[in-house]
Each structure stands twice: as structure tokens, then as C-alpha cells.
Design an enzyme around this catalytic site. Structure first.
Site, PDB file in Angstrom:
ATOM      1  N   ASP A 301      37.061  27.584  47.825  1.00  0.00           N
ATOM      2  CA  ASP A 301      37.592  28.532  48.799  1.00  0.00           C
ATOM      3  C   ASP A 301      39.094  28.335  49.056  1.00  0.00           C
ATOM      4  O   ASP A 301      39.506  27.309  49.570  1.00  0.00           O
ATOM      5  CB  ASP A 301      36.810  28.441  50.123  1.00  0.00           C
ATOM      6  N   LYS A 350      31.133  31.502  54.356  1.00  0.00           N
ATOM      7  CA  LYS A 350      32.512  31.346  54.831  1.00  0.00           C
ATOM      8  C   LYS A 350      32.568  30.464  56.068  1.00  0.00           C
ATOM      9  O   LYS A 350      33.475  29.632  56.221  1.00  0.00           O
ATOM     10  CB  LYS A 350      33.111  32.716  55.122  1.00  0.00           C
ATOM     11  N   LYS A 391      45.165  40.358  57.810  1.00  0.00           N
ATOM     12  CA  LYS A 391      44.143  39.692  58.624  1.00  0.00           C
ATOM     13  C   LYS A 391      44.738  39.120  59.911  1.00  0.00           C
ATOM     14  O   LYS A 391      45.797  38.498  59.902  1.00  0.00           O
ATOM     15  CB  LYS A 391      43.487  38.570  57.817  1.00  0.00           C
ATOM     16  N   LYS A 463      39.884  25.164  50.991  1.00  0.00           N
ATOM     17  CA  LYS A 463      39.344  24.913  52.328  1.00  0.00           C
ATOM     18  C   LYS A 463      38.320  23.782  52.376  1.00  0.00           C
ATOM     19  O   LYS A 463      38.320  22.950  53.274  1.00  0.00           O
ATOM     20  CB  LYS A 463      38.643  26.169  52.850  1.00  0.00           C
TER      21      LYS A 463
END
Length: 542
Positions: A301, A350, A391, A463
Site C-alpha cells: 500500500d 485499507k 482527497k 503504509k
């Protein structure tokens, strides 16, 4: 490469850079009375880096998505030096956001004791992103020029100039298993492979070979930048070993995900595979297969916006002796990633990758977290089509401070999602390729060792870092970057940057041949404060 080290421990040949390097660590044991015993250790290593920079191809799963079309457009704009006008003036292409292309590292000190910084990519030979060939797969058949327009990321005047380069680029058919992504993605799925999962895996392998041959490439690196999948089952008989996984693909098992099939196909073709989404692509069978084949994998990620900021802020708070007790993160976005994440199972993937980012920082301080309890941590993601790729991330950090006081930090971050992710894709490919050219030889061993198949060195860009079994997981951003920087310094025989600047602390040269302008300061019983350096000092009467 403009940096050359003059040292008896470093040699440059036509084929390699060889550097003798002393790796210093500290072994710690805990005694029965709770005290600690620390023993410094030093190992002599030989780093060997191939100097030849190969022709590299990048194959993206999700080539027609926002990230795929944006990174392709960005590379082409830089390669052809395409400039464009906006309401604020003429804009030139750049690689801002890429540590290899826009980052610098401290090389050392000059004759006056000042720090000297050089571009990241000048320490060792690296691939130039302008030279990377691009191909890939997508469940949508839209050509990349139309996909770029659909993404609504880049200025329209730039899009017009890029259209001629991108409209002939059409993604190869991809794997579509509706159960693994949100149902709302079905309307895009007009470019999909048919047959069994074994058939599809073989087609992916054929695609990699075809791309490599047509573009006359030395290496291909495959990267997943497609939709987030739900987590797949991990269980005996399905994917716990390489043999089980290959059999499951052969038997067309439903719980083998598309991303795992791409990973297996890449590994069998000897291509490094990077997972840029949060799903559990790297089931135990994939990891074992990569180890058996000697192929690199990395994930999971992309770490581009809110999570990157979080890994900095929590590291600062805990390092300052402040105790974060509650972290609440809210996001809303309107691109196709947000649309896919509006489905609960995909959001859960996520949520997991975003939530674990503070764990190692919390565990590093047993004074603050003596009870072992972690901060409350909540992550929310909402789909709002109007904001498209821009975002919004809002965070609240509540911390306990001195004498049980409370400190609250609230921040708002507008993340241009694909413009932040695209440089990460470039860095992941460039650094992964570089890792393929590095070996490390221990004294007494006949041959140099390659990195383990799991490239945890790339954690700075991800991530939820995948690490080898038994290895600590590091999420603190500056530690992750220092790891990359110091590894590259080791490749050219330079020690890690320690930030002591001892030359200035004691006012005397500690490097042979370094000319210092300051005079030695001898410690006396009474040393008055110099007004030149302590202008804030007050007299006793003030």
C-alpha cells in the site's frame, strides 16, 4: 553519478563499485535486576554494486487507472520536456515528490565545516525514469489518453500535448474476479481475460515475456496499482506453501485473488513484484515461492498522504515524551479508488493498513505505554464524487502531557492523490531495480549475499511494510528514509550520518585534513556566556 569516494576501502571498476564497510551495532541483554548491558559490535562487510544500469520496463496492473495514467503522463512529459500554461504562468515538468529524483542527502562537510548535500541519485548509478518503458494491464480497455482525461488529475493544456503519445497506449486485458473488488467496478470491466486461473496466469507470463522482447529490456518490474481487493482466506491446503498455492491456481480455487495470480506470474518470470494496495496479496505461499525463485517482492500500500503525515507526527509526539491516546482519521475522496473503497470488504483492507502505522512508535516507549495499551485509533473513508482525485484528510490527535494534562492537535490535509502516489511508483521501481544489483559479503564467506526476497528497504514508500520473518516492523518515517540513505552510503564506503557535528560542538577539528575556522574552547571553572552566541541571556537582576 557525480560522487566519487577517495578511500583505500573503495574501488571503482568498469563493472562494479566495491566498498569495505564496518557495520556497527549494539547487542543488549537485560539482567535479572532489570538493568541493561550493552556491548558494541562491529562486522566488516564488502558491498558490491553493479555499475551497469540496465534497460528497465515497468508493467502496471491498473495501467488505465488514475495512478497508472498519471505516472505515465508524468514520465512522458519529463522525457519530452513538455511545458504548459496555467492561469499562474508557464509550468515545466518535474519529479517533485520522488526521493530519488528530487531528494538530496548529506554527503559530508566541506573545508569550512559546512554540510554538503548532493542529489539522491548521484550516490550510485540508478535508472533514469525518462528511460523506463511502460506497459501493463487494466480491466478497462480505454486508451491512456482518454484514461488521463477521465482521471481529471492533470491540467487540460498538458493533456492536449500528451494525447499524441498516449492515445495509442492501450492496456492489456486483465484478471477480473468480481468477488474481490466492489460491485460498482463492473461497469469498467470490458477488457478481461477468460479461462481458468491457470490460463490467466500463463497469459500474464506471456505478456511479460512479450513486453520484454519487444522493447529489448534487461529487466521488468511489475507493480500493482489497481483496485483494493478484499482480504482473501489464508489456510492450510489453499496457500500456506508455494506448492499449495500453485495447486490452488491449477484447480481454479475461488479464494486465489487476482493480485496473488499476478504476483505468482511475476515471480515465475523472475520479475520483482510490488503491491501498491493494502490487500493480503503476499500469502505465505507467495513469500515461499519468491524465496525459492530468488525474486524480490515488496508491499503493501502506497504511503503518500495522511498516513505519511501520521507516521511523522506520532514519531515526534512519542519521541518528545508525549503520550498519544486517541487518533481519529477521516478521509473523503471522489476518484475510482474511493468508489471501490465504498464497499465494506474493500474498506476493511485499507483500514487495516492505515491503522497499524503507529504500532512500532508506541512500542518503543514503555515509559508512556507501561500498561501495553495502544492509543484508540479510528479510520473513516467516504466516497464523495465531486472532489475527484483531491482527497481530503482530517485528523485529531489527543495526547496526555505533563501532570495528566491534555493536548489536542487537529489538522486538515488536501492530498492530490495520484500526484502524490505517482512519484512513489517511480521510486519503488528505481530502488527495487538497484537492490537487484547489490550484494553484501561477510568476512569468511565465499560469496556475497543478496537482500532477502522481501525488500523491507522500501518501507519508506509503503503504509504496511512487509518484512522478513523475525524482522522488526519500522513505520517511523525518518528512520525509514535514513535506512535507504545509509544503505546507499554503505555502497560507497561512507559511514551513516550521525548528525553529531562534533567539530562545532567542541570547536576543534576531528577529521584529518579539515581546516576549522573556530578556535578551541578550553573548559574553565568560570566561562562567561558569549553575547555573540547567547543574545537571549539575561543578567541576574532581570
Amino acid at each position: 553519478m557525480s560522487v566519487k569516494v577517495h578511500s583505500p576501502n573503495v574501488s571503482y571498476t568498469a563493472d562494479h563499485i566495491e566498498a569495505r564497510y564496518d557495520y556497527s551495532t549494539t547487542s543488549v541483554s537485560v539482567n535479572s535486576d532489570g538493568s541493561y548491558t550493552a556491548v558494541p559490535r562491529t562486522n566488516s562487510l564488502l558491498f558490491k554494486t553493479e555499475s551497469f544500469v540496465p534497460r528497465v520496463g515497468m508493467m502496471l496492473v491498473g495501467l488505465g487507472g488514475n495512478n497508472g495514467s498519471t505516472v505515465t503522463a508524468g514520465i512522458l512529459a519529463n522525457k519530452h520536456n513538455i511545458c504548459w500554461n496555467t492561469k499562474t504562468g508557464l509550468k515545466k515538468p518535474n519529479y517533485f515528490g520522488s526521493i530519488t529524483q528530487a531528494g538530496t542527502v548529506q554527503l559530508g562537510l566541506d573545508a569550512n565545516g559546512r554540510e554538503v548535500y548532493v542529489p539522491f541519485n548521484e550516490l550510485v548509478p540508478m535508472v533514469n525514469p525518462n528511460d523506463i518503458e511502460i506497459d501493463g494491464w487494466d480491466i478497462s480497455s480505454m486508451n491512456l489518453a482518454d484514461a488521463m482525461e477521465r482521471a481529471c488529475v492533470l491540467d487540460y493544456s498538458l493533456q492536449k500535448q500528451l494525447r499524441g503519445y498516449m492515445e495509442k497506449m492501450v492496456p492489456r486485458p486483465s484478471i477480473y474476479c468480481p468477488d474481490f473488488i466492489a460491485a460498482n467496478q463492473g461497469e469498467r470491466a470490458d477488457n478481461v481475460l477468460s479461462g481458468t486461473k491457470q490460463n490467466m496466469m500463463e497469459q500474464i507470463r506471456n505478456d511479460i515475456r512479450d513486453f520484454k522482447e519487444k522493447k529489448n529490456l534487461d529487466k521488468v518490474i511489475v507493480l500493482w496499482t489497481a483496485n483494493t481487493e478484499r482480504f482473501c482466506d489464508v489456510k492450510e491446503g489453499l496457500n500456506m506453501s508455494a506448492e499449495e498455492l500453485l495447486n490452488s491456481i491449477q484447480n481454479n480455487e475461488e479464494e486465489v485473488s487476482p493480485s496473488t495470480i499476478f504476483a505468482v506470474a511475476s515471480i515465475l518470470e523472475g520479475c520483482t513484484y510490488i503491491n501498491g494496495s493494502p490487500q493480503n496479496t503476499f500469502v505465505p505461499g507467495v513469500v515461499q515461492l519468491a524465496e525459492m525463485e530468488g525474486v524480490y517482492i515488496a508491499g503493501d500500500d502506497f504511503k503518500s498522504g495522511q498516513t505519511k503525515y501520521k507516521s511523522v507526527l506520532v514519531d515526534f509526539l512519542v519521541g518528545a515524551g508525549i503520550k498519544p491516546t486517541s487518533i481519529v482519521s477521516y478521509n473523503h475522496l471522489g476518484n475510482n479508488d474511493g468508489k471501490n473503497l465504498s464497499a465494506p470488504k474493500q474498506f476493511r483492507s485499507k483500514e487495516i493498513s492505515k491503522s497499524n502505522v503507529v504500532d512500532d512508535m508506541v512500542e518503543s516507549n514503555k515509559i508512556l505505554y507501561s500498561d501495553g495499551k495502544k492509543p484508540d485509533h479510528c479510520v473513516v473513508i467516504k466516497y464523495v464524487p465531486y472532489v475527484q482525485d483531491s482527497k481530503r484528510a482530517m485528523d485529531e490527535y489527543i495526547s496526555e502531557i505533563f501532570m495528566h494534562g491534555t493536548n489536542t492537535i487537529v489538522c486538515h490535509n488536501t492530498c492530490e492523490d495520484s500526484l502524490l502516489a505517482s512519484p512513489l511508483i517511480i521510486d519503488l521501481v528505481i530502488l527495487a531495480e538497484l537492490c537487484e544489483r547489490i550484494t553484501v559479503k561477510l568476512d569468511g564467506e565465499p560469496e556475497g549475499r543478496r537482500f532477502t526476497s522481501i525488500l523491507s528497504l522500501l518501507s519508506y514508500l509503503l503504509k504496511a511494510p512487509l518484512v522478513p520473518e523475525g524482522s522488526p516492523v519500522v513505520n517511523a518515517l525518518f528512520r525509514q528514509r535514513a535506512c535507504i540513505e545509509n544503505m546507499l552510503r554503505a555502497c560507497i564506503g561512507l559511514p551513516p550520518v550521525n548528525h553529531m557535528l562534533l567539530e562545532h560542538k567542541i570547536g576543534a577539528p576531528v577529521q584529518q585534513g579539515l581546516s576549522m575556522t573556530t578556535q578551541p574552547q578550553l573548559l574553565k571553572k568560570s566561562n562567561p556566556v558569549s553575547s555573540a552566541h547567547r543574545t537571549h541571556a539575561k543578567s541576574p537582576s532581570q
